[in-house]
Design a protein around this motif. Sequence first.
Motif, PDB file in Angstrom:
ATOM      1  N   SER A  21       0.732 -10.306 -13.498  1.00 43.05           N
ATOM      2  CA  SER A  21       0.746  -8.940 -13.022  1.00 43.05           C
ATOM      3  C   SER A  21       0.239  -8.821 -11.586  1.00 43.05           C
ATOM      4  O   SER A  21       0.337  -7.791 -10.969  1.00 43.05           O
ATOM      5  N   MET A  22      -0.318  -9.897 -11.104  1.00 45.04           N
ATOM      6  CA  MET A  22      -0.915  -9.828  -9.779  1.00 45.04           C
ATOM      7  C   MET A  22       0.025 -10.268  -8.672  1.00 45.04           C
ATOM      8  O   MET A  22      -0.217 -10.054  -7.519  1.00 45.04           O
ATOM      9  N   GLN A  23       1.081 -10.967  -9.084  1.00 43.09           N
ATOM     10  CA  GLN A  23       1.948 -11.494  -8.037  1.00 43.09           C
ATOM     11  C   GLN A  23       2.555 -10.351  -7.262  1.00 43.09           C
ATOM     12  O   GLN A  23       3.030  -9.388  -7.829  1.00 43.09           O
ATOM     13  N   PHE A  24       2.522 -10.465  -5.983  1.00 41.17           N
ATOM     14  CA  PHE A  24       3.028  -9.322  -5.222  1.00 41.17           C
ATOM     15  C   PHE A  24       4.077  -9.728  -4.217  1.00 41.17           C
ATOM     16  O   PHE A  24       4.499 -10.858  -4.132  1.00 41.17           O
ATOM     17  N   ALA A  25       4.457  -8.747  -3.456  1.00 40.63           N
ATOM     18  CA  ALA A  25       5.613  -8.889  -2.580  1.00 40.63           C
ATOM     19  C   ALA A  25       5.623 -10.149  -1.733  1.00 40.63           C
ATOM     20  O   ALA A  25       4.602 -10.717  -1.433  1.00 40.63           O
ATOM     21  N   GLY A  26       6.809 -10.509  -1.347  1.00 42.55           N
ATOM     22  CA  GLY A  26       6.986 -11.728  -0.566  1.00 42.55           C
ATOM     23  C   GLY A  26       6.942 -11.491   0.917  1.00 42.55           C
ATOM     24  O   GLY A  26       6.052 -10.832   1.408  1.00 42.55           O
ATOM     25  N   SER A  27       7.942 -11.990   1.594  1.00 39.79           N
ATOM     26  CA  SER A  27       7.893 -12.031   3.053  1.00 39.79           C
ATOM     27  C   SER A  27       7.694 -10.658   3.683  1.00 39.79           C
ATOM     28  O   SER A  27       6.888 -10.496   4.575  1.00 39.79           O
ATOM     29  N   ASN A  28       8.430  -9.688   3.214  1.00 39.89           N
ATOM     30  CA  ASN A  28       8.331  -8.391   3.871  1.00 39.89           C
ATOM     31  C   ASN A  28       7.377  -7.428   3.173  1.00 39.89           C
ATOM     32  O   ASN A  28       7.184  -6.309   3.603  1.00 39.89           O
ATOM     33  N   GLY A  29       6.780  -7.889   2.103  1.00 41.17           N
ATOM     34  CA  GLY A  29       5.883  -7.018   1.341  1.00 41.17           C
ATOM     35  C   GLY A  29       4.485  -7.048   1.905  1.00 41.17           C
ATOM     36  O   GLY A  29       4.284  -7.271   3.081  1.00 41.17           O
ATOM     37  N   PHE A  30       3.506  -6.854   1.086  1.00 42.55           N
ATOM     38  CA  PHE A  30       2.132  -6.843   1.568  1.00 42.55           C
ATOM     39  C   PHE A  30       1.732  -8.236   2.034  1.00 42.55           C
ATOM     40  O   PHE A  30       2.015  -9.229   1.366  1.00 42.55           O
ATOM     41  N   GLY A  31       1.054  -8.282   3.127  1.00 43.14           N
ATOM     42  CA  GLY A  31       0.697  -9.561   3.726  1.00 43.14           C
ATOM     43  C   GLY A  31      -0.257 -10.361   2.864  1.00 43.14           C
ATOM     44  O   GLY A  31      -0.205 -11.573   2.807  1.00 43.14           O
ATOM     45  N   HIS A  32      -1.162  -9.695   2.175  1.00 41.97           N
ATOM     46  CA  HIS A  32      -2.115 -10.404   1.326  1.00 41.97           C
ATOM     47  C   HIS A  32      -1.676 -10.270  -0.106  1.00 41.97           C
ATOM     48  O   HIS A  32      -1.172  -9.244  -0.499  1.00 41.97           O
ATOM     49  N   SER A  33      -1.847 -11.311  -0.864  1.00 40.17           N
ATOM     50  CA  SER A  33      -1.414 -11.174  -2.248  1.00 40.17           C
ATOM     51  C   SER A  33      -2.384 -10.246  -2.962  1.00 40.17           C
ATOM     52  O   SER A  33      -3.560 -10.181  -2.657  1.00 40.17           O
ATOM     53  N   MET A  34      -1.809  -9.519  -3.882  1.00 47.28           N
ATOM     54  CA  MET A  34      -2.593  -8.572  -4.650  1.00 47.28           C
ATOM     55  C   MET A  34      -3.732  -9.272  -5.370  1.00 47.28           C
ATOM     56  O   MET A  34      -4.808  -8.750  -5.542  1.00 47.28           O
ATOM     57  N   GLU A  35      -3.429 -10.509  -5.775  1.00 50.52           N
ATOM     58  CA  GLU A  35      -4.422 -11.271  -6.534  1.00 50.52           C
ATOM     59  C   GLU A  35      -5.693 -11.448  -5.718  1.00 50.52           C
ATOM     60  O   GLU A  35      -6.798 -11.144  -6.141  1.00 50.52           O
ATOM     61  N   ILE A  66      -6.379  -0.485  -0.772  1.00 47.78           N
ATOM     62  CA  ILE A  66      -5.304   0.493  -0.987  1.00 47.78           C
ATOM     63  C   ILE A  66      -3.980  -0.133  -0.571  1.00 47.78           C
ATOM     64  O   ILE A  66      -3.842  -0.662   0.523  1.00 47.78           O
ATOM     65  N   TYR A  67      -3.024  -0.092  -1.497  1.00 47.71           N
ATOM     66  CA  TYR A  67      -1.664  -0.540  -1.205  1.00 47.71           C
ATOM     67  C   TYR A  67      -0.805   0.701  -1.083  1.00 47.71           C
ATOM     68  O   TYR A  67      -0.686   1.464  -2.036  1.00 47.71           O
ATOM     69  N   LEU A  68      -0.277   0.903   0.082  1.00 43.39           N
ATOM     70  CA  LEU A  68       0.499   2.116   0.334  1.00 43.39           C
ATOM     71  C   LEU A  68       1.986   1.786   0.342  1.00 43.39           C
ATOM     72  O   LEU A  68       2.412   0.803   0.943  1.00 43.39           O
ATOM     73  N   ASP A 156       0.140   2.783  -6.259  1.00 44.54           N
ATOM     74  CA  ASP A 156       1.118   3.318  -7.214  1.00 44.54           C
ATOM     75  C   ASP A 156       0.725   4.648  -7.829  1.00 44.54           C
ATOM     76  O   ASP A 156       1.204   5.029  -8.895  1.00 44.54           O
ATOM     77  N   VAL A 157      -0.176   5.357  -7.152  1.00 44.84           N
ATOM     78  CA  VAL A 157      -0.594   6.669  -7.634  1.00 44.84           C
ATOM     79  C   VAL A 157      -0.271   7.660  -6.518  1.00 44.84           C
ATOM     80  O   VAL A 157      -0.431   7.342  -5.343  1.00 44.84           O
ATOM     81  N   ARG A 158       0.191   8.838  -6.889  1.00 48.26           N
ATOM     82  CA  ARG A 158       0.517   9.855  -5.889  1.00 48.26           C
ATOM     83  C   ARG A 158      -0.747  10.397  -5.222  1.00 48.26           C
ATOM     84  O   ARG A 158      -1.841  10.258  -5.762  1.00 48.26           O
ATOM     85  N   PHE A 159      -0.548  11.069  -4.113  1.00 49.44           N
ATOM     86  CA  PHE A 159      -1.685  11.618  -3.380  1.00 49.44           C
ATOM     87  C   PHE A 159      -2.465  12.613  -4.248  1.00 49.44           C
ATOM     88  O   PHE A 159      -1.881  13.398  -4.973  1.00 49.44           O
ATOM     89  N   ASN A 160      -3.772  12.520  -4.175  1.00 49.66           N
ATOM     90  CA  ASN A 160      -4.630  13.478  -4.887  1.00 49.66           C
ATOM     91  C   ASN A 160      -5.949  13.578  -4.125  1.00 49.66           C
ATOM     92  O   ASN A 160      -6.202  12.782  -3.212  1.00 49.66           O
ATOM     93  N   HIS A 391      10.551  -2.258  -4.980  1.00 48.85           N
ATOM     94  CA  HIS A 391      10.796  -2.092  -6.416  1.00 48.85           C
ATOM     95  C   HIS A 391      10.486  -3.369  -7.187  1.00 48.85           C
ATOM     96  O   HIS A 391       9.990  -3.334  -8.294  1.00 48.85           O
ATOM     97  N   GLY A 392      10.815  -4.511  -6.538  1.00 50.71           N
ATOM     98  CA  GLY A 392      10.625  -5.793  -7.216  1.00 50.71           C
ATOM     99  C   GLY A 392       9.159  -6.161  -7.347  1.00 50.71           C
ATOM    100  O   GLY A 392       8.771  -6.893  -8.261  1.00 50.71           O
ATOM    101  N   ALA A 393       8.352  -5.638  -6.462  1.00 54.19           N
ATOM    102  CA  ALA A 393       6.936  -6.012  -6.486  1.00 54.19           C
ATOM    103  C   ALA A 393       6.269  -5.477  -7.740  1.00 54.19           C
ATOM    104  O   ALA A 393       6.640  -4.421  -8.248  1.00 54.19           O
ATOM    105  N   ALA A 394       5.316  -6.238  -8.198  1.00 51.03           N
ATOM    106  CA  ALA A 394       4.585  -5.805  -9.398  1.00 51.03           C
ATOM    107  C   ALA A 394       3.764  -4.572  -9.059  1.00 51.03           C
ATOM    108  O   ALA A 394       3.452  -4.315  -7.906  1.00 51.03           O
TER     109      ALA A 394
END
Length: 686
Positions: A21-35, A66-68, A156-160, A391-394
């Motif tokens: 569940s921690m694996q995150f986006a690749g080349s164009n996604g977040f620079g640091h892995s979520m893990e 925060i992942y935006l 993954d949560v809307r603004f509040n 969309h593909g990112a966890a």
Amino acid sequence: MENEREEEIEDMSMSPPSLGSMQFAGSNGFGHSMEFMSQAYLPNMYTEIDIKIEDSNFNQDPPFPIYLKFEDVEYKVRGSQVASTNPVKSVMSKVATQHTMEEDRYKKILKGMTGSIGPGEILALMGPSGSGKTTLLRVVGGRLVDNVKGKITYNDVRFNPAVKRRIGFVTQEDVLFPQLTVEETLIFSAFLRLPSNMSEQQKYARVETTIKDLGLERCRHTKIGGGYLKSISGGERKRTSIGYEILVDPSLLLLDEPTSGLDSTAANRLLVTLQGLAKGGRTIITTIHQPSSRIFHMFDKLLLISEGYPIYYGKAKDAMQYFSSLRFTPEIPMNPAEFMLDLATGQVNNISFPQDVFKEQDSADSSKSVIEYLQLKYKETLEPKEKDENHGAANTPEHLQLAIQVKKDWTVSWLDQFFILYKRTFRARCKDYFDKLRLVQALGIALLLGLLWWKSSTNTEAQVRDQVGLMFYICIFWTSSCIFGAVYVFPFEKIYLVKERKADMYRLSVYYVSSTLCDMVAHVFYPTFFMLILYFMAGFKRTAACFFLTLFAVLLIAITSQGAGELFGAAVMSIQRAGIVASLVLMLFLLTGGYYVQHVPKVMQWLKYLSFVYYGFRLLLKVQYSGEELYECESKRGCRTLQSSPTFDTVNLEGGLTEAWVLIAMALCFRVFAYFCLRRRIDVRN
Ligand SMILES: Nc1ncnc2c1ncn2[C@@H]1O[C@H](COP(=O)(O)OP(=O)(O)O)[C@@H](O)[C@H]1O
Ligand SMILES: [Mg+2]
């Protein structure tokens, strides 16, 4: 309910999150892995809900990540319908369908922005002026909500409201109190915004770290300044603004044109600072107009905007390659940022470009064709790729999703906020309060009046008239100086107030009460000083009761006038108009004050009841004179009582002091109305 949720989060934090569940986006996604980021945050998970504890360990633990993500973000503003000069067209447009008219009324500012950014990264929004950078920043920061389309999520949560407290927003203009030093600015901000369970030492320590982190040691005791005041440099001012925001350890830091107005060394230094902040685990988005090539290479990601459309999104270092793949290449050595800005404005001088740009377009407007070509290419290639990756990112780990919905606690009590704000207001305004010129003015006028009315008495009708004239003058003087002293306060402080209210720093009622009470110091000090001189020179009644009652009446007039001034200021909220309104109302109040004309036609009599000068003047007469006092004893007709004097025709000198109550009620009412006007005027939603 809340407890259950807290337990749930705690449970999750204790069980190690599954790697899948921690694996995150690749080349164009977040620079640091979520893990990596969430693991880094794990040691602190037990205290995650108890944000106060988390906060007190500032600068030791990484900030909350925060992942935006934002997708297809559109924003439109309601504009006036484009009026046609052609009467035929105008009639035609009137018969257009309701739907078209509705559409026409809106102007699209952002036309479909997509992107994502995570902790440790800097995303630069680049584009020519007016392309929509600030607007996108405000939308992402939750400062523009109405008429926004698209999906924006934070973990993954809307603004509040809880998300809002984790966002720091550094506006393009540095809104800082000029009278405070850099250190004071940060200290007051820390005390207003950090939770009350942090000790004073911890708050001071955090200020100290911020000063060090931002390299502000050299100017810490210098006043912010501005205008005519000697001030710190532009770079230092910008760094103070950033410090002001990062004091509360925001996870998402948004900056609008932080380098504009800075020389290249200062700009570079600022970017190094931002890089440091990002490396610490913050997510940073900055708009930038024309970066140097050195600065350009410091960005991780780039969103290039042209007329509200993206034309590039991706890693900053891949941007040149992307454009060259589209066969746009500079013909002469060029700063990449300059090259891209040229493309975003459609200028292709010294740039080689593919000839199919003009194939389908009208070649008359070459820049439009270039922009449209690039927008099309973005839509074809980059946008689907970014969307797929998003969309593909966890999903963000659930504990981060839940934690971002828990409001970070800033609970400083009303009274604590009041004391801090009172102190700050006093610091910021004290130079104004104890201005030498003001002192000289009060002293000079008191002496002048004292000499003109030197040892005046009330033995004859003419002398009574003279002294009553002085009474009215005192009324005029303090009414006008207090109204004008108060009417500009809110229009002048509006920018600070809006900024701080947007950041949720304090309650508006705290601001209002501390402002009015603080100013009262001046509105009590000067009249007292004035009366101490004038009273004895002018030969008013020498009894302690009489002196204190007269002083009380003058102070009541001053404080009521201050309330009226605040009300007019808050009602118009504009420096120019506040002065005009104040002078108009003042004139009306003076005319109906009961000195120039006592016998007013019946239809106009209601006016005087609105005029607090009327009550103030009567109150002064009542406390100074008693109806049974005798005068004119040396005249042929013999002694008469003061009450029988034509001067007191409409004033019952023996009446109770109802005027004092009316003035107190008016002083309160003006303030209540002023507060509500301020509430309406300081609209922090947009
Ligand atoms: N509230 C608004 N009403 C009308 N036009 C607006 C409003 N906000 C922004 N705009 C317009 O949107 C465009 C983009 O503005 P902005 O985001 O400030 O540009 P940038 O920051 O890139 O210079 C500009 O043309 C501006 O005039
Ligand atoms: Mg801008």
